[in-house]
Design a protein around this motif. Structure first.
Motif, PDB file in Angstrom:
ATOM      1  N   TYR A 295       0.831  -1.198   0.000  1.00 23.93           N
ATOM      2  CA  TYR A 295       0.000   0.000   0.000  1.00 23.93           C
ATOM      3  C   TYR A 295       0.869   1.252   0.000  1.00 23.93           C
ATOM      4  CZ  TYR A 295      -3.589  -3.385   1.317  1.00 23.93           C
ATOM      5  OH  TYR A 295      -4.445  -4.463   1.334  1.00 23.93           O
ATOM      6  N   SER A 296       0.258   2.344  -0.395  1.00 25.61           N
ATOM      7  CA  SER A 296       0.977   3.620  -0.409  1.00 25.61           C
ATOM      8  C   SER A 296       0.956   4.258   0.970  1.00 25.61           C
ATOM      9  CB  SER A 296       0.359   4.575  -1.427  1.00 25.61           C
ATOM     10  OG  SER A 296      -0.914   5.006  -0.972  1.00 25.61           O
ATOM     11  N   GLU A 297       1.883   5.162   1.184  1.00 22.18           N
ATOM     12  CA  GLU A 297       1.939   5.875   2.459  1.00 22.18           C
ATOM     13  C   GLU A 297       0.657   6.662   2.709  1.00 22.18           C
ATOM     14  OE1 GLU A 297       4.539   9.749   1.312  1.00 22.18           O
ATOM     15  OE2 GLU A 297       5.533   7.822   0.982  1.00 22.18           O
ATOM     16  N   THR A 298       0.050   7.206   1.651  1.00 26.90           N
ATOM     17  CA  THR A 298      -1.184   7.973   1.835  1.00 26.90           C
ATOM     18  C   THR A 298      -2.347   7.072   2.227  1.00 26.90           C
ATOM     19  OG1 THR A 298      -1.448   7.881  -0.572  1.00 26.90           O
ATOM     20  CG2 THR A 298      -0.577   9.905   0.339  1.00 26.90           C
ATOM     21  N   GLU A 299      -2.353   5.833   1.741  1.00 22.83           N
ATOM     22  CA  GLU A 299      -3.404   4.896   2.152  1.00 22.83           C
ATOM     23  C   GLU A 299      -3.302   4.605   3.645  1.00 22.83           C
ATOM     24  OE1 GLU A 299      -4.489   1.842  -1.296  1.00 22.83           O
ATOM     25  OE2 GLU A 299      -2.324   2.212  -1.213  1.00 22.83           O
ATOM     26  N   TYR A 300      -2.104   4.356   4.138  1.00 25.26           N
ATOM     27  CA  TYR A 300      -1.938   4.095   5.570  1.00 25.26           C
ATOM     28  C   TYR A 300      -2.315   5.317   6.411  1.00 25.26           C
ATOM     29  CZ  TYR A 300       0.449  -0.351   4.698  1.00 25.26           C
ATOM     30  OH  TYR A 300       0.762  -1.640   4.332  1.00 25.26           O
ATOM     31  N   LEU A 301      -1.945   6.491   5.960  1.00 19.02           N
ATOM     32  CA  LEU A 301      -2.312   7.704   6.694  1.00 19.02           C
ATOM     33  C   LEU A 301      -3.829   7.838   6.785  1.00 19.02           C
ATOM     34  CD1 LEU A 301       0.292  10.208   5.178  1.00 19.02           C
ATOM     35  CD2 LEU A 301       0.298   9.297   7.505  1.00 19.02           C
ATOM     36  N   SER A 302      -4.507   7.533   5.700  1.00 18.32           N
ATOM     37  CA  SER A 302      -5.969   7.611   5.678  1.00 18.32           C
ATOM     38  C   SER A 302      -6.585   6.569   6.596  1.00 18.32           C
ATOM     39  CB  SER A 302      -6.471   7.427   4.239  1.00 18.32           C
ATOM     40  OG  SER A 302      -7.873   7.351   4.192  1.00 18.32           O
ATOM     41  N   TRP A 303      -6.090   5.343   6.553  1.00 20.20           N
ATOM     42  CA  TRP A 303      -6.618   4.282   7.404  1.00 20.20           C
ATOM     43  C   TRP A 303      -6.476   4.648   8.879  1.00 20.20           C
ATOM     44  CZ3 TRP A 303      -4.378  -1.012   5.319  1.00 20.20           C
ATOM     45  CH2 TRP A 303      -4.732  -1.158   3.957  1.00 20.20           C
ATOM     46  N   LEU A 304      -5.322   5.182   9.238  1.00 18.73           N
ATOM     47  CA  LEU A 304      -5.082   5.539  10.636  1.00 18.73           C
ATOM     48  C   LEU A 304      -6.042   6.628  11.094  1.00 18.73           C
ATOM     49  CD1 LEU A 304      -1.188   5.459  10.605  1.00 18.73           C
ATOM     50  CD2 LEU A 304      -2.654   4.003  12.018  1.00 18.73           C
ATOM     51  N   SER A 305      -6.235   7.635  10.265  1.00 13.24           N
ATOM     52  CA  SER A 305      -7.176   8.703  10.620  1.00 13.24           C
ATOM     53  C   SER A 305      -8.588   8.154  10.764  1.00 13.24           C
ATOM     54  CB  SER A 305      -7.134   9.807   9.561  1.00 13.24           C
ATOM     55  OG  SER A 305      -5.878  10.444   9.536  1.00 13.24           O
ATOM     56  N   ASP A 306      -8.988   7.291   9.837  1.00 16.30           N
ATOM     57  CA  ASP A 306     -10.330   6.709   9.895  1.00 16.30           C
ATOM     58  C   ASP A 306     -10.510   5.830  11.133  1.00 16.30           C
ATOM     59  OD1 ASP A 306     -10.874   7.975   7.524  1.00 16.30           O
ATOM     60  OD2 ASP A 306     -10.694   6.173   6.275  1.00 16.30           O
ATOM     61  N   ALA A 307      -9.413   5.232  11.623  1.00 15.74           N
ATOM     62  CA  ALA A 307      -9.491   4.376  12.808  1.00 15.74           C
ATOM     63  C   ALA A 307      -9.488   5.176  14.108  1.00 15.74           C
ATOM     64  CB  ALA A 307      -8.324   3.392  12.814  1.00 15.74           C
ATOM     65  N   GLY A 308      -9.332   6.503  13.997  1.00 18.69           N
ATOM     66  CA  GLY A 308      -9.372   7.346  15.178  1.00 18.69           C
ATOM     67  C   GLY A 308      -8.025   7.742  15.743  1.00 18.69           C
ATOM     68  N   PHE A 309      -6.950   7.411  15.038  1.00 12.02           N
ATOM     69  CA  PHE A 309      -5.625   7.839  15.477  1.00 12.02           C
ATOM     70  C   PHE A 309      -5.401   9.304  15.100  1.00 12.02           C
ATOM     71  CE2 PHE A 309      -4.974   3.239  15.313  1.00 12.02           C
ATOM     72  CZ  PHE A 309      -4.225   3.022  16.461  1.00 12.02           C
ATOM     73  N   THR A 310      -4.510   9.953  15.811  1.00 15.34           N
ATOM     74  CA  THR A 310      -4.183  11.353  15.541  1.00 15.34           C
ATOM     75  C   THR A 310      -2.703  11.484  15.206  1.00 15.34           C
ATOM     76  OG1 THR A 310      -3.709  11.850  17.862  1.00 15.34           O
ATOM     77  CG2 THR A 310      -5.980  12.134  17.119  1.00 15.34           C
ATOM     78  N   GLN A 311      -2.353  12.625  14.650  1.00 17.06           N
ATOM     79  CA  GLN A 311      -0.967  12.976  14.313  1.00 17.06           C
ATOM     80  C   GLN A 311      -0.262  11.909  13.470  1.00 17.06           C
ATOM     81  OE1 GLN A 311       0.309  13.500  18.470  1.00 17.06           O
ATOM     82  NE2 GLN A 311       0.410  15.704  18.118  1.00 17.06           N
ATOM     83  N   PRO A 312      -0.935  11.355  12.460  1.00 13.03           N
ATOM     84  CA  PRO A 312      -0.232  10.380  11.613  1.00 13.03           C
ATOM     85  C   PRO A 312       0.901  11.048  10.838  1.00 13.03           C
ATOM     86  CG  PRO A 312      -2.343  10.969  10.632  1.00 13.03           C
ATOM     87  CD  PRO A 312      -2.309  11.620  11.990  1.00 13.03           C
ATOM     88  N   ARG A 313       2.021  10.371  10.756  1.00 10.42           N
ATOM     89  CA  ARG A 313       3.198  10.954  10.107  1.00 10.42           C
ATOM     90  C   ARG A 313       4.085   9.837   9.546  1.00 10.42           C
ATOM     91  NH1 ARG A 313       3.100  10.720  15.428  1.00 10.42           N
ATOM     92  NH2 ARG A 313       4.939  10.233  16.685  1.00 10.42           N
TER      93      ARG A 313
END
Length: 330
Positions: A295-313
């Protein structure tokens, strides 16, 4: 021509590992052509071309009429060294290389070639003990070096308890707990894998620091709790998006408030055009797995935000099993 003849380099490399060439030349031993032929039980004509090829690949050095390991080979290809990589070479040679001969079949059927989904629950099942031993040796090879790169790139001093989800042989906790002596860790994996993991932990002298929990992170309703950092290393690319998103939800539920998740992977760029190691690992997922992909880095960033995580980097580094980590906070 480089693309076409790439297998020449690999099979030369794999033959050297299979013959134990680099282990025979450990600690500065140097051999003549005739000595190498006798040691390896190969014909002198073949030895002449074989040693020349290994030297051309940067695996050997030649001084006068003698060959010795290059620094690269001495560090990574001598059995017993901390970051021995030969296990991964042997795994690819014996399991993946034959399957890749039929990669077009895998693309047409969308079915893996290295195992049979009709008779096995997953690629990680224990139906073939010999192949599983080779698989986990390979994963330890690639994970130990990647763990060292992660330990250099990310500061674990703020964390106390680590949960390594799908941690396999325990390479990451062994490296991290050795480096960060205040850290304790748990490896969550299938029960038959945990038996191997416990042997690795004991060999590292970390029985009091690292433990194991048998479980199935896909089937279990929840992950173990009480951890302030959860690691997913080379895990999410094994599964489809729905499975990955569900696992991130479980990770968030399990983490202590303020805890951190670390996703360590070969990340594709946002355009999904590279880098090549990540894209080609994705091709290997066609051969090896039912639903996995890189997966791309942007996909993981999106998944993390959707799961309720903050400050993805994104934290970037260079290693055999990953080119970066995606990090976020609960």
């Amino acid at each position: 021509m480089q693309l076409t003849s790439g297998f020449w380099s690999f099979k030369t490399f794999a033959a050297a590992v299979e013959l134990g060439l680099f282990t025979r030349l450990a600690d500065g031993r140097a051999v003549t052509l005739d000595e190498a032929a006798a040691d390896l039980d190969i014909h002198p004509r073949a030895a002449d071309m074989f040693l020349a090829a290994c030297a051309s690949l940067g695996l050997l050095e030649k001084d006068g009429g003698r060959y010795r390991n290059s620094p690269l080979a001495e560090e990574f290809l001598v059995e017993g060294r901390p970051h021995y990589f030969g296990g991964f070479v042997r795994f690819c040679d014996h399991r993946e290389y034959p399957a890749w001969h039929r990669v077009v079949d895998a693309m047409r059927t969308n079915r893996p070639l290295t195992w049979d989904p009709a008779t096995q629950d997953s690629v990680f099942a224990a139906e073939d003990p010999e192949m599983m031993e080779l698989f986990w040796e390979a994963m330890h090879s690639i994970s130990s070096f990647t763990a060292a790169a992660l330990a250099d790139a990310y500061d674990f001093k703020a964390h106390v308890r680590l949960l390594d989800v799908g941690g396999g042989s325990g390479a990451f906790p062994i490296e991290l707990c050795t480096r960060y002596t205040h850290l304790s860790a748990t490896v969550l994996d299938l029960p038959h894998v945990c038996e191997l993991t416990q042997e690795r932990i004991a060999a590292a002298g970390l029985d009091e620091v690292i433990d194991t929990v048998g479980g199935d992170f896909r089937a279990d309703a929840a992950l173990p709790r009480g951890y302030d950092v959860i690691l997913l290393s080379m895990i999410l690319h094994d599964w489809d998006e729905a499975t990955g998103r569900d696992l991130l939800r479980k990770c968030r539920d399990a983490l202590e408030p303020g805890g951190t998740i670390v996703i360590c992977e070969l990340l594709l760029n946002p355009e999904r055009t590279g880098p090549a190691p990540a894209a080609l690992m994705g091709m290997n997922m066609i051969v090896e797995l039912e639903g996995g992909r890189n997966y791309s880095e942007t996909e993981y960033l999106s998944w993390l935000s959707d799961a309720g995580f903050t400050q993805p980097r994104i934290l970037r580094f260079d290693a055999a099993g990953a080119n970066g980590a995606v990090i976020a906070t609960k």
